[in-house]
Design an enzyme around this catalytic site. Structure first.
Site, mmCIF file in Angstrom:
data_model
loop_
_atom_site.group_PDB
_atom_site.id
_atom_site.type_symbol
_atom_site.label_atom_id
_atom_site.label_comp_id
_atom_site.label_asym_id
_atom_site.label_seq_id
_atom_site.Cartn_x
_atom_site.Cartn_y
_atom_site.Cartn_z
ATOM 1 N NE ARG A 1 -3.832 2.067 2.495
ATOM 2 C CZ ARG A 1 -4.991 2.205 1.888
ATOM 3 N NH1 ARG A 1 -5.401 1.310 1.044
ATOM 4 N NH2 ARG A 1 -5.748 3.272 2.106
ATOM 5 C CE LYS B 1 -4.232 10.641 11.261
ATOM 6 N NZ LYS B 1 -3.089 11.573 11.353
ATOM 7 C CB SER C 1 -12.051 -0.905 -1.589
ATOM 8 O OG SER C 1 -10.732 -1.263 -1.266
#
Length: 222
Positions: free
Chosen positions: A40, A138, A109
């Protein structure tokens, strides 16, 4: 690896890995039994992710663990990753599929049944659904209060591709997510910020496998 085998799924994030490198965290997670790693690191540039990705590609390939790149199709191609994972504001699933080809894994997602059906129709191989539980991360922007295992069950009933739950998941609360029909669970800080990433991965993997056994037993009784 087929996404239906994604039981324990690590999403990397150097900024919440303490004084350890992402490579060290991934190595420990592999030793603990993780099935798939997602690169990521959204706060970093493409060159940094590319160089880190090369190291992760070597580690994961040697261990037989899938490597997925978040968002960046170009990085996924450059490091010969197994696939890419896109969000609702990233490159569309269909475009990622067209660029990477039919053999690549493409995940998406989603948080609603409508998004899930759209992603499946566009060619997604699996869905990351969440946030399942409330989280302060976050890195999980939408539905921070959590959609709950109930939404997992709704989406599992609506689609025919594997579903992985993400958001606020620990070894203690992974069971209901899998019992609701998820193939597995994806976590960020639960592993990256753990005192012992290997032991935490083992605990998550055990929780997933226990829940699958309970779900399978329940299905046989029906």
């Amino acid at each position: 690896m087929d996404p239906s085998e994604y039981g324990t799924y690590l999403v990397t994030q150097q900024s919440i890995s303490g004084d350890r490198s992402t490579v060290d965290v991934v190595r420990a997670a592999i030793d603990g039994g993780v099935d798939v790693v997602q690169l990521r690191e959204k706060e970093t540039d493409a060159r940094w992710r590319y160089e880190l990705g090369l190291e992760l590609r070597e580690l994961t390939a040697e261990a037989g663990v899938d490597l997925i790149v978040n968002d960046r199709v170009d990085v996924a191609e450059a490091i010969d990753a197994d696939g890419v994972h896109v969000g609702q504001s990233d490159l569309p699933v269909g475009v990622a599929r067209e660029l990477l080809g039919p053999e690549a894994v493409v995940g998406c997602s989603t948080a609603t049944v409508e998004e899930a059906l759209e992603a499946e129709a566009a060619g997604a191989d699996y869905l990351g659904v969440g946030t399942v539980y409330a989280t302060t991360s976050k890195d999980v922007e939408r539905y921070k209060d959590g959609v709950g295992p109930e939404r997992i069950a709704e989406i599992v009933d609506a689609v025919s591709i594997p579903v992985v739950g993400i958001g606020g998941i620990t070894a203690d609360n992974a069971g209901p997510v899998v019992e609701a029909g998820a193939t597995g669970v994806a976590v960020i800080s639960e592993i990256t910020a753990a005192d012992d990433p290997r032991a935490t991965t083992e605990a998550l993997s055990d929780a997933v496998e226990t829940a699958k056994s309970m779900r399978n037993g329940r299905d046989r009784d029906d």
